[in-house]
Structure formats: structure tokens, C-alpha cells
Design a protein around this motif. Structure first.
Motif, mmCIF file in Angstrom:
data_model
loop_
_atom_site.group_PDB
_atom_site.id
_atom_site.type_symbol
_atom_site.label_atom_id
_atom_site.label_comp_id
_atom_site.label_asym_id
_atom_site.label_seq_id
_atom_site.Cartn_x
_atom_site.Cartn_y
_atom_site.Cartn_z
ATOM 1 N N LYS A 1 28.371 -34.415 30.505
ATOM 2 C CA LYS A 1 28.019 -34.513 29.097
ATOM 3 C C LYS A 1 26.498 -34.553 28.921
ATOM 4 N N ILE A 2 26.006 -33.857 27.924
ATOM 5 C CA ILE A 2 24.578 -33.878 27.615
ATOM 6 C C ILE A 2 24.369 -34.886 26.480
ATOM 7 N N ASP A 3 23.880 -36.072 26.839
ATOM 8 C CA ASP A 3 23.658 -37.108 25.838
ATOM 9 C C ASP A 3 22.479 -37.985 26.244
ATOM 10 N N LYS A 4 22.230 -39.022 25.495
ATOM 11 C CA LYS A 4 21.044 -39.862 25.695
ATOM 12 C C LYS A 4 21.307 -41.075 26.590
ATOM 13 N N SER B 1 18.704 -39.911 31.440
ATOM 14 C CA SER B 1 19.851 -39.312 30.743
ATOM 15 C C SER B 1 19.841 -37.799 30.910
ATOM 16 N N THR B 2 21.002 -37.199 30.785
ATOM 17 C CA THR B 2 21.093 -35.737 30.943
ATOM 18 C C THR B 2 20.295 -35.007 29.856
ATOM 19 N N LYS B 3 20.318 -35.530 28.642
ATOM 20 C CA LYS B 3 19.556 -34.901 27.556
ATOM 21 C C LYS B 3 18.070 -34.921 27.865
ATOM 22 N N ASP B 4 17.576 -36.061 28.349
ATOM 23 C CA ASP B 4 16.149 -36.171 28.656
ATOM 24 C C ASP B 4 15.787 -35.433 29.937
ATOM 25 N N GLU C 1 17.111 -32.560 30.729
ATOM 26 C CA GLU C 1 16.956 -31.188 30.254
ATOM 27 C C GLU C 1 15.592 -30.991 29.595
ATOM 28 N N TYR C 2 15.203 -31.983 28.806
ATOM 29 C CA TYR C 2 13.911 -31.888 28.115
ATOM 30 C C TYR C 2 12.755 -31.906 29.114
#
Length: 472
Positions: free
Chosen positions: A202-205, A229-232, A234-235
């Protein structure tokens, strides 16, 4: 030859099943009774409610872990089991300290905060935190490609779980080494610290913690390790492509406190015919501290307790001794599983079967078994009994971490296998909380476990000597 032998086993067990048609009907009715009791008068969800919402996260060595020991022991005593006791075990104590803080700096005064969490066992940063440039790598083996650039920088492990793998635990196993051993490996190249992409599809914070190890690194060589986190992740990966000299800052206040005493919680129904033959059902009582550990592994704990309660509820008296074992310290040491096995082996106890639930409280699909061909053929002959409940997955393979040390001789180990597609959304994260557990799914898992334990207890575990058969 092996194919012939396995076919012979299948025929043997099929004929045996056909010859015992009245018993098949009896088993079918008993399993129906077990499912009815679990779904109509189940207790597992109420137990989990208390563990999750009245106690919360149960990190080894913590006050909450001790409260969970006391609560589950009292509840097992309420069931009227033949024996309930605590088995002392020394466990490592690690504390997270103040909340972690991190940001990406792309220029003077230009910062973006990101979500991180210390990995279990990590040392702290300097009190002022750590700021350095970043080297992104795709796993431990990729470090060698940047060996001349790593010194003094933060290594960013960004290998994701493979989305094409249907078995999510296989995807997890493919990249967990960067979390567990990443700091040890990067420190040898002179890294100042590591950050690791959270292990989730999952891509989340929400960052996901988990255990890590420094191996044999001396204390003065150990570097701080955190998950992002996966979201961060990616960023950060994207911005690194535009600005390679950006700096990453993070602050950890974690601390290792040595070892403290804790306990495995054990309850037992003594067998009426073969008390010396022992069967174990269990899960681990400890959890990480970000959420309340409902899926990992509060669900497995209460499902295992429910197995013994359902036998009491339905009036079934086991032939063999059945123990529920609530293991301590699976998450960051496996001390409870090792301790239980050490004591069992030292007493020459005859364990014939062990079942663990440690894959979340989702809809049960079946089981995996660490068993030889003869034992597995016997187990497969029971598969039709589970078909009405949509339980179809019976495979040879792994079992569970806590029961693994019990492997010796003919003992069969098994793991409950729920649907795993959502498990790593919650695993080791702040989202592993009670509201994400479905009551019916949890109860179906408990009934499925109880049904398997019932069949193993009734028929025992067969073992055919393949070497002797070949000689014949």
C-alpha cells in the motif's frame, strides 16, 4: 518410485476414509457444531477487544506486555482448564522514546517533513539528530555498486515488495533482509545511518517498524535505522533524481535496556486416552508499539484460546493433551518459542502436532504443513470436510516462527493461512488496530483451527517409514 509411493498413500487413505463412512458423517457433524459455536457464541472478538483497547501495544519487556500476560492467564483460568501456568523467559527490552522526526532539505529553509519510525533495536541518533546526503540502493547487494560514495551518508534502501507475487508473504520475504540486516551491511561501508522503505504494497503515509540486527558490529560502529512510509519513499526517490545533493534529517531517541523477565502463558486440557501425546495451538502475545497489535498477533492469540474454549463449549473431551501457548517475544527475538521448545525437549515431551496463527485475523483459506508425504496424505484426506466452509488451501510448506523450534522427529507443524492481500497494509504499523479486524472473519479462523485440531486429536498423526517401504 516416489510418485508410486505417494499414490499408494493416497489410495490407502481414501480406502480408509471410505471404510469409515459413519465416522466421516460424525466428523462432519462435529465440525458443523464447532463452526456454529464459534459464530453464534464466540468469545475471541471480546478477548481481542480487551487486549487491543484496554491494554494496547505489547512490546516485549513493557508494562503492557505484562498486563497482557496477567489478563490472558486469568481468562484461561476462567475456562476451567486442567492446568494454567506461566513459563518464565528472559526477553530484550527496547524503548522507542520520543516521537521520531524527519525531513528532506533541498535548499536553505526548503524542507519537507516525512513520516518515519525507528526500527526495533535501533540505536538513537545524536540528541541533535542526524543530517546527511542520501544514497539510494535497491537492496543490500546493491551497496557494492556505491562503495566509494557511501561513507558519511545515509543509505536509503528502496527495494519494494514485488506486486506480481500473489503470495504476499513471499513478496515480504524477498525484501525483509534490507530491514533486518541493512544497518549492519551499510555500516561496514561507512554509512552514517539508514532509512528503509516500509514493507507494504500500500502507498500511504504510515511507516512500518520491525526488528533489525547489528550482527557482531561493536557498539561504537552501530548506526541509527528507521523505516520511511511508502508514500514518502516514493517522494524521496523522485526528488533524488532531480537533486542528488539533497540532505535528509532524522532524530531517533530509542534505547536498548538489556534483558528483563517475561513469560509464556500456557493452558492445558489433559488427554483422556493418550495424555503423553501433546498438541500445541498458539500465537504470540507481544506486538509492536505503533498500533495495538490486533492482527499481529492479537488475532492469533485469541483464536488459539478459543480452540480450547470451543472444545469445552461443545463438550468434546480430547484424547490427547492439548495446550494453548501464548508466546512472548516473537517480534524481536523469538525467545518465547525457543524457551518453550528447550523445556519440552529437556523433559522429553512427546509433541505430535503444533498449529500457529500469525498471519492476521482475515478470512481463513486453509493451512500450510511442515509434514512428510505420509502425514500430508492423511491430512489431505480430511480436506472434503472443510469444503463447506470454503477452506481449500492445504499445502506442504512453512508453519510458524514460534513453533518452528519444536521441529524434531515426526512432529507435524502447521500454520493457519488467511487471505493475505490486506495483511501488509497493517503489519507493524499504526494501522494495526482493532477496527481493522472483522468479527466474522476472526471467528471463522478460530473454528477452522479448532476443526483441524479435533481431527488430529481424534485420529493421531500417521507416519510411514519411506526407507523401509523402499526396501520392501
Amino acid at each position: 518410485m516416489k510418485k508410486y509411493i505417494f499414490t499408494a498413500f493416497s489410495v490407502l487413505f481414501s480406502l480408509s476414509l471410505f471404510a469409515q463412512a459413519p465416522e466421516v458423517k460424525e466428523d462432519s457433524l462435529k465440525i458443523r457444531e464447532i463452526y456454529d459455536a464459534a459464530l453464534v457464541k464466540g468469545q475471541a472478538y471480546n478477548w481481542l477487544d480487551h487486549l487491543s483497547n484496554n491494554i494496547g501495544g505489547r512490546l516485549s519487556g513493557s508494562l503492557n506486555a505484562q498486563r497482557a500476560v496477567e489478563y490472558t492467564k486469568a481468562e484461561l483460568e476462567e475456562l476451567g482448564l486442567d492446568k494454567v501456568w506461566l513459563q518464565p523467559v528472559m526477553v530484550p527490552k527496547w524503548t522507542r522514546g520520543a516521537r521520531e522526526h524527519a525531513y528532506i532539505q533541498t535548499g536553505p529553509g526548503m524542507t519537507t517533513e516525512v513520516n518515519i519510525t525507528a526500527l526495533g533495536g535501533s540505536v538513537a541518533t545524536d540528541p541533535a539528530g542526524l543530517k546527511a546526503q542520501v544514497i539510494e540502493v535497491q537492496g543490500i547487494e546493491d551497496l557494492e555498486n556505491y562503495k566509494d560514495e557511501i561513507n558519511g551518508k545515509i543509505v536509503f534502501y528502496n527495494r519494494p515488495m514485488k506486486p506480481e507475487l500473489i503470495q504476499t508473504f513471499e513478496a515480504y520475504g524477498g525484501c525483509v533482509d534490507q530491514r533486518y540486516s541493512g544497518a549492519e551491511a551499510a555500516a561496514k561501508y561507512g554509512a552514517a545511518g539508514v532509512i528503509v522503505r516500509s514493507l507494504s504494497h500500500k502507498i500511504d503515509k504510515y511507516p512500518h517498524t520491525g526488528s533489525m540486527s547489528y550482527g557482531d558490529l561493536p557498539e561504537n560502529k552501530r548506526i541509527p535505522a528507521a523505516a520511511i512510509s511508502t508514500k514518502d519513499a516514493e517522494y524521496l526517490s523522485g526528488i533524488l533524481k532531480l537533486k542528488k545533493d539533497l540532505e535528509f534529517y532524522y532524530k531517533l531517541s530509542s534505547e536498548n535496556h538489556g534483558e528483563v523477565q517475561s513469560y509464556n502463558v500456557i493452558g492445558e486440557i489433559t488427554g483422556s486416552e493418550f495424555p503423553e501425546e501433546i498438541m500445541v495451538v498458539g500465537g504470540h502475545l507481544d506486538s509492536w508499539d505503533l498500533g495495538d497489535g490486533s492482527h499481529d498477533d492479537g488475532a492469533g492469540v485469541v483464536q488459539s484460546m478459543e480452540v480450547l474454549r470451543l472444545f469445552k463449549e461443545t463438550g468434546y473431551q480430547p484424547k490427547r493433551t492439548i495446550r494453548v501457548v501464548l508466546f512472548m517475544n516473537e517480534e524481536n527475538g523469538l525467545r518465547g518459542g525457543n524457551k518453550y521448545a528447550d523445556v519440552a525437549h529437556s523433559k522429553n515431551e512427546n509433541h505430535i502436532f503444533a498449529l500457529e496463527s500469525d498471519a492476521g485475523g482475515f478470512t481463513p483459506r486453509g493451512f500450510s504443513f511442515d509434514a512428510d508425504d505420509a502425514q500430508f496424505a492423511q491430512i489431505e484426506s480430511w480436506k472434503p470436510l472443510f469444503k463447506p466452509y470454503l477452506i481449500h488451501y492445504f499445502e506442504q510448506g512453512g508453519s510458524g516462527a514460534d513453533i518452528g523450534p519444536l521441529k524434531k522427529g515426526d512432529v507435524v507443524l502447521a500454520g493457519l493461512r488467511p487471505d493475505s492481500q490486506r495483511y501488509f497494509d497493517h503489519h507493524h504499523a499504526a494501522t494495526d488496530t482493532f477496527e481493522h479486524v472483522n468479527k466474522r472473519e476472526l471467528e471463522l479462523g478460530a473454528a477452522t483451527m479448532t476443526s483441524l485440531i479435533y481431527l488430529v486429536d481424534k485420529y493421531g498423526m500417521k507416519h510411514i517409514d519411506l526407507e523401509k517401504d523402499r526396501k520392501l
